[in-house]
Write a protein that holds these residues in place. Structure first.
Motif, mmCIF file in Angstrom:
data_model
loop_
_atom_site.group_PDB
_atom_site.id
_atom_site.type_symbol
_atom_site.label_atom_id
_atom_site.label_comp_id
_atom_site.label_asym_id
_atom_site.label_seq_id
_atom_site.Cartn_x
_atom_site.Cartn_y
_atom_site.Cartn_z
ATOM 1 N N ALA A 49 0.827 -1.159 0.049
ATOM 2 C CA ALA A 49 0.131 -0.021 0.005
ATOM 3 C C ALA A 49 0.774 1.196 -0.123
ATOM 4 O O ALA A 49 0.596 2.309 -0.524
ATOM 5 C CB ALA A 49 -0.990 -0.039 1.194
ATOM 6 N N ASP A 50 2.024 1.242 0.505
ATOM 7 C CA ASP A 50 3.030 2.420 0.409
ATOM 8 C C ASP A 50 3.370 2.781 -1.040
ATOM 9 O O ASP A 50 3.770 3.982 -1.311
ATOM 10 C CB ASP A 50 4.286 2.091 1.063
ATOM 11 C CG ASP A 50 4.234 2.059 2.631
ATOM 12 O OD1 ASP A 50 3.195 2.763 3.261
ATOM 13 O OD2 ASP A 50 5.191 1.678 3.394
ATOM 14 N N LYS A 51 2.927 1.923 -1.926
ATOM 15 C CA LYS A 51 3.130 2.210 -3.393
ATOM 16 C C LYS A 51 1.890 2.491 -4.075
ATOM 17 O O LYS A 51 2.271 2.705 -5.297
ATOM 18 C CB LYS A 51 4.055 1.242 -3.994
ATOM 19 C CG LYS A 51 5.422 0.972 -3.319
ATOM 20 C CD LYS A 51 6.131 -0.275 -3.836
ATOM 21 C CE LYS A 51 7.524 -0.585 -3.112
ATOM 22 N NZ LYS A 51 8.172 -1.889 -3.653
ATOM 23 N N GLN A 59 -10.072 3.330 -4.243
ATOM 24 C CA GLN A 59 -10.626 2.018 -4.798
ATOM 25 C C GLN A 59 -10.418 1.216 -3.649
ATOM 26 O O GLN A 59 -11.829 0.306 -3.393
ATOM 27 C CB GLN A 59 -9.919 1.452 -5.832
ATOM 28 C CG GLN A 59 -10.016 2.222 -7.193
ATOM 29 C CD GLN A 59 -9.392 1.645 -8.556
ATOM 30 O OE1 GLN A 59 -8.499 0.824 -8.259
ATOM 31 N NE2 GLN A 59 -10.085 1.784 -9.554
ATOM 32 N N TYR A 60 -9.552 0.913 -2.748
ATOM 33 C CA TYR A 60 -9.433 -0.038 -1.647
ATOM 34 C C TYR A 60 -10.776 0.489 -0.723
ATOM 35 O O TYR A 60 -11.402 -0.403 0.011
ATOM 36 C CB TYR A 60 -8.143 0.107 -1.015
ATOM 37 C CG TYR A 60 -7.857 -0.817 -0.159
ATOM 38 C CD1 TYR A 60 -7.505 -2.037 -0.203
ATOM 39 C CD2 TYR A 60 -8.053 -0.360 1.331
ATOM 40 C CE1 TYR A 60 -7.443 -3.163 0.985
ATOM 41 C CE2 TYR A 60 -7.946 -1.495 2.449
ATOM 42 C CZ TYR A 60 -7.588 -2.574 2.314
ATOM 43 O OH TYR A 60 -7.357 -3.501 3.446
ATOM 44 N N THR A 95 -19.806 5.581 -4.305
ATOM 45 C CA THR A 95 -18.879 6.648 -4.261
ATOM 46 C C THR A 95 -18.086 6.842 -2.963
ATOM 47 O O THR A 95 -19.183 6.972 -1.991
ATOM 48 C CB THR A 95 -18.766 7.873 -5.086
ATOM 49 O OG1 THR A 95 -19.801 8.713 -4.401
ATOM 50 C CG2 THR A 95 -19.379 7.519 -6.444
ATOM 51 N N LEU A 96 -17.162 7.341 -2.571
ATOM 52 C CA LEU A 96 -16.765 7.866 -1.244
ATOM 53 C C LEU A 96 -17.409 8.940 -1.159
ATOM 54 O O LEU A 96 -17.727 9.226 0.298
ATOM 55 C CB LEU A 96 -15.264 8.135 -1.371
ATOM 56 C CG LEU A 96 -14.052 7.025 -1.434
ATOM 57 C CD1 LEU A 96 -12.801 7.450 -1.446
ATOM 58 C CD2 LEU A 96 -14.333 5.945 -0.406
ATOM 59 N N HIS A 296 1.418 9.856 9.353
ATOM 60 C CA HIS A 296 0.575 9.289 7.908
ATOM 61 C C HIS A 296 -0.315 8.162 8.503
ATOM 62 O O HIS A 296 -0.205 7.387 9.173
ATOM 63 C CB HIS A 296 1.737 8.753 7.236
ATOM 64 C CG HIS A 296 2.734 9.501 6.460
ATOM 65 N ND1 HIS A 296 2.693 9.476 5.095
ATOM 66 C CD2 HIS A 296 3.472 10.636 6.837
ATOM 67 C CE1 HIS A 296 3.625 10.438 4.746
ATOM 68 N NE2 HIS A 296 4.043 11.172 5.830
ATOM 69 N N ILE A 297 -1.770 8.306 7.974
ATOM 70 C CA ILE A 297 -2.758 7.555 8.378
ATOM 71 C C ILE A 297 -2.407 6.377 7.348
ATOM 72 O O ILE A 297 -2.457 6.472 6.157
ATOM 73 C CB ILE A 297 -4.103 8.073 8.015
ATOM 74 C CG1 ILE A 297 -4.081 9.296 8.768
ATOM 75 C CG2 ILE A 297 -5.160 6.949 8.373
ATOM 76 C CD1 ILE A 297 -4.060 9.324 10.234
ATOM 77 N N TRP A 298 -2.424 5.058 8.043
ATOM 78 C CA TRP A 298 -2.338 3.806 7.115
ATOM 79 C C TRP A 298 -3.484 3.315 6.715
ATOM 80 O O TRP A 298 -4.513 3.283 6.982
ATOM 81 C CB TRP A 298 -1.861 2.514 8.103
ATOM 82 C CG TRP A 298 -0.462 2.616 8.642
ATOM 83 C CD1 TRP A 298 0.505 2.317 7.569
ATOM 84 C CD2 TRP A 298 0.245 2.866 9.579
ATOM 85 N NE1 TRP A 298 1.661 2.200 8.267
ATOM 86 C CE2 TRP A 298 1.520 2.406 9.521
ATOM 87 C CE3 TRP A 298 -0.319 3.152 10.801
ATOM 88 C CZ2 TRP A 298 2.417 2.600 10.545
ATOM 89 C CZ3 TRP A 298 0.294 3.130 12.081
ATOM 90 C CH2 TRP A 298 1.837 3.094 11.821
ATOM 91 N N PRO A 299 -3.553 3.386 5.231
ATOM 92 C CA PRO A 299 -4.979 3.181 4.219
ATOM 93 C C PRO A 299 -5.649 2.074 4.678
ATOM 94 O O PRO A 299 -6.813 1.817 4.179
ATOM 95 C CB PRO A 299 -4.641 3.645 2.987
ATOM 96 C CG PRO A 299 -3.168 3.370 2.792
ATOM 97 C CD PRO A 299 -2.445 3.653 4.414
ATOM 98 N N THR A 300 -4.746 1.158 4.953
ATOM 99 C CA THR A 300 -5.394 -0.427 5.056
ATOM 100 C C THR A 300 -6.002 -0.521 6.265
ATOM 101 O O THR A 300 -6.518 -1.834 6.682
ATOM 102 C CB THR A 300 -4.392 -1.344 4.661
ATOM 103 O OG1 THR A 300 -2.962 -1.058 5.466
ATOM 104 C CG2 THR A 300 -3.886 -1.191 3.254
ATOM 105 N N TYR A 301 -5.484 0.011 7.391
ATOM 106 C CA TYR A 301 -6.097 -0.086 8.932
ATOM 107 C C TYR A 301 -7.379 0.124 8.887
ATOM 108 O O TYR A 301 -8.212 -0.278 9.501
ATOM 109 C CB TYR A 301 -5.125 0.710 9.875
ATOM 110 C CG TYR A 301 -5.246 0.455 10.928
ATOM 111 C CD1 TYR A 301 -4.317 -0.435 11.843
ATOM 112 C CD2 TYR A 301 -6.416 1.113 11.947
ATOM 113 C CE1 TYR A 301 -4.403 -0.517 13.323
ATOM 114 C CE2 TYR A 301 -6.422 0.831 13.189
ATOM 115 C CZ TYR A 301 -5.503 -0.071 14.037
ATOM 116 O OH TYR A 301 -5.728 -0.444 15.261
ATOM 117 N N GLY A 302 -7.986 1.423 8.459
ATOM 118 C CA GLY A 302 -9.139 2.002 8.469
ATOM 119 C C GLY A 302 -9.417 3.304 7.663
ATOM 120 O O GLY A 302 -8.248 3.784 7.143
#
Length: 470
Positions: A49-51, A59-60, A95-96, A296-302
């Motif tokens: 996800a960092d990339k 999308q995730y 959509t978001l 930095h908010i981790w996008p895969t956490y929440g």
């Protein structure tokens, strides 16, 4: 207390002599395999996800949010009623921006509907019962899957890596664990994780002298701390003119970080101070960038949103808003658009230094402020170290520590109709067990506990100057 059958819970309950034997027996196995497959899989996802591009991140998030809402609507009566009453058609969330139509929830929604928010049987072997304090002084109670520990640790380690940490590196820890005294040193050791625990319930000068001596005896290490604990230790080191050369970085969590304390601690230990953000509800998490103190908010956490006073999502740099979280980790009880009571400043959605497409915030101010109790020897104990995350405060509506004498504290509680004398005794016993004679505690039942002028709860109504003990 409802506690799941999990590797973390079993390891935490294991006596230290058995841990030592287990450490010897398991030492040939790589630590990532001892922690578990969820840890390894999550670590790989974080690196991937960092990339990600901004489009991939969005999308995730959209996929995860649609799944969360659909499952909550189908399985949780409380969410179904909430969305039906608001006129929300779940299938229309495509959509978001559509996601912003959903109503917010808060602590009272969770507490009032706890049985109607469950996705699985709360008595299952993989379900933990959790309570936490929070901004209003009203305990939050909820259920969560025990397997979260491996996932959570992957994010912690990823944040620590930005400070140069590698899995298995030595850590010295001042974070609220109750430790036994050995040869005058309040310390315990975890041979699997290579962690030396010092007791931040014991922070008299003689205690800190022993901690510093032991710390100096270690090879290059990382200091894992509460911000208030490391600040107290740094003040002692500065006062005694001691030189610490083997600490590679400070890894701070669980309390507000104040700039002046950060600067002072970095000057004493001569290393970088890294802070992480998270909370018991496991909704969103963040770690500081390698190149700045921005989070930095981790996008895969929440999924994190910052909202203004009107409930609008903030997208302008420099604006401050409340953190609203939707977690991806809890498979027992979903939290969707939960108002945390924490606040932060919006920075952006891309870091031009590390090149991550992460949501970036700074100056987080949460409910875990650095409040202290004063022990009988005038040393201080952080409230974060005392805060209970089990069923200690069941049937307590609000609670607060009151103190006007070193070594003595009164726990004021506002209770519901189910509260009993047995529960009162258990609270005193559990808190006293953590304090281990440092502070004598008693309990009184009161009709109400006043909030501050800003509507916040003060968990320690302190009438002693914590810097002088007077």
């Amino acid at each position: 207390m409802k506690k799941a059958f999990s590797k973390k819970n079993l390891w935490g309950a294991m006596p230290e002599p058995l841990k030592k034997l287990a450490g010897l027996a398991l030492s040939p196995i790589p630590l990532s395999y001892l922690i578990g497959k969820k840890f390894r899989d999550t670590s790989a996802l974080i690196l991937s996800a960092d990339k990600w591009s901004r489009k991939q991140v969005d999308q995730y998030h959209l996929s995860k949010l649609k799944d969360q809402v659909q499952i909550a609507y189908n399985k949780c009566a409380a969410y179904r009623k909430l969305y039906d009453d608001a006129g929300i058609v779940i299938s229309s969330l495509q959509t978001l921006d559509d996601f912003k139509k959903l109503p917010f929830i808060d602590k009272s929604f969770i507490n009032n509907n706890i049985d109607d928010l469950l996705l699985v049987d709360k008595n299952g072997s993989d379900v933990d019962y959790v309570t936490t304090g929070g901004t209003s002084g009203v305990p939050l109670t909820f259920y969560i899957n025990a397997g979260r520990s491996q996932i959570e640790y992957a994010y912690l380690v990823d944040g620590w890596k930005r400070a140069g940490f590698k899995l298995g590196d030595i850590k010295a820890v001042l974070r609220g664990r109750v430790t036994g005294a050995k040869n005058g040193l309040n310390r315990s050791y975890d041979p699997i994780f290579n962690e030396h625990y010092y007791s931040n319930f014991h922070m008299h000068e003689t205690d800190m002298q022993s901690y510093v001596s032991h710390l100096q005896s270690l090879k290059a290490c990382f200091l894992h701390v509460y911000p208030s604990s490391v600040y107290q230790l740094a003040r002692y080191i500065k006062k005694k003119n001691v030189e610490i050369r083997n600490v590679k970085a400070i890894l701070a969590e669980s309390e507000n970080v104040y700039p002046e304390q950060r600067k002072f601690v970095e000057s004493v230990f001569n290393c970088r101070y890294f802070s992480s953000y998270g909370h018991s509800e496991k909704l969103v998490a963040a770690g500081e960038c390698e190149h700045s103190s921005n989070y930095h908010i981790w996008p895969t956490y929440g999924y994190l949103e910052l909202i203004d006073e009107q409930g609008n999502v903030i997208t302008q740099k420099g604006q401050v808003g409340e953190i609203v979280g939707t977690g991806f980790m809890n498979k027992v009880m979903p939290f969707i658009r939960y108002r945390t009571g924490d606040y932060a400043e919006y920075v952006g959605r891309y870091c031009d230094k590390c090149k991550r497409n992460h949501l970036i915030i700074k100056d987080i101010r949460g409910h875990n402020v650095q409040e202290h109790l004063v022990a009988i020897d005038n040393s201080t104990i952080s409230w974060s170290a005392i805060n209970m995350h089990d069923d200690t405060f069941d049937d307590v509506v609000k609670y607060q520590f009151y103190q006007d004498t070193p070594g003595v504290a009164v726990i004021k509680v506002v209770t519901n109709d189910k509260f009993s004398e047995i529960q009162a005794q258990r609270i005193v016993a559990n808190i006293g067990g953590k304090l281990k004679g440092r502070i004598s505690v008693s309990l009184i039942v009161v009709d109400d506990i006043a909030l501050t002028n800003r509507g916040k709860s003060v968990f320690v109504d302190q009438h002693i100057n914590v810097s002088t003990g007077e």
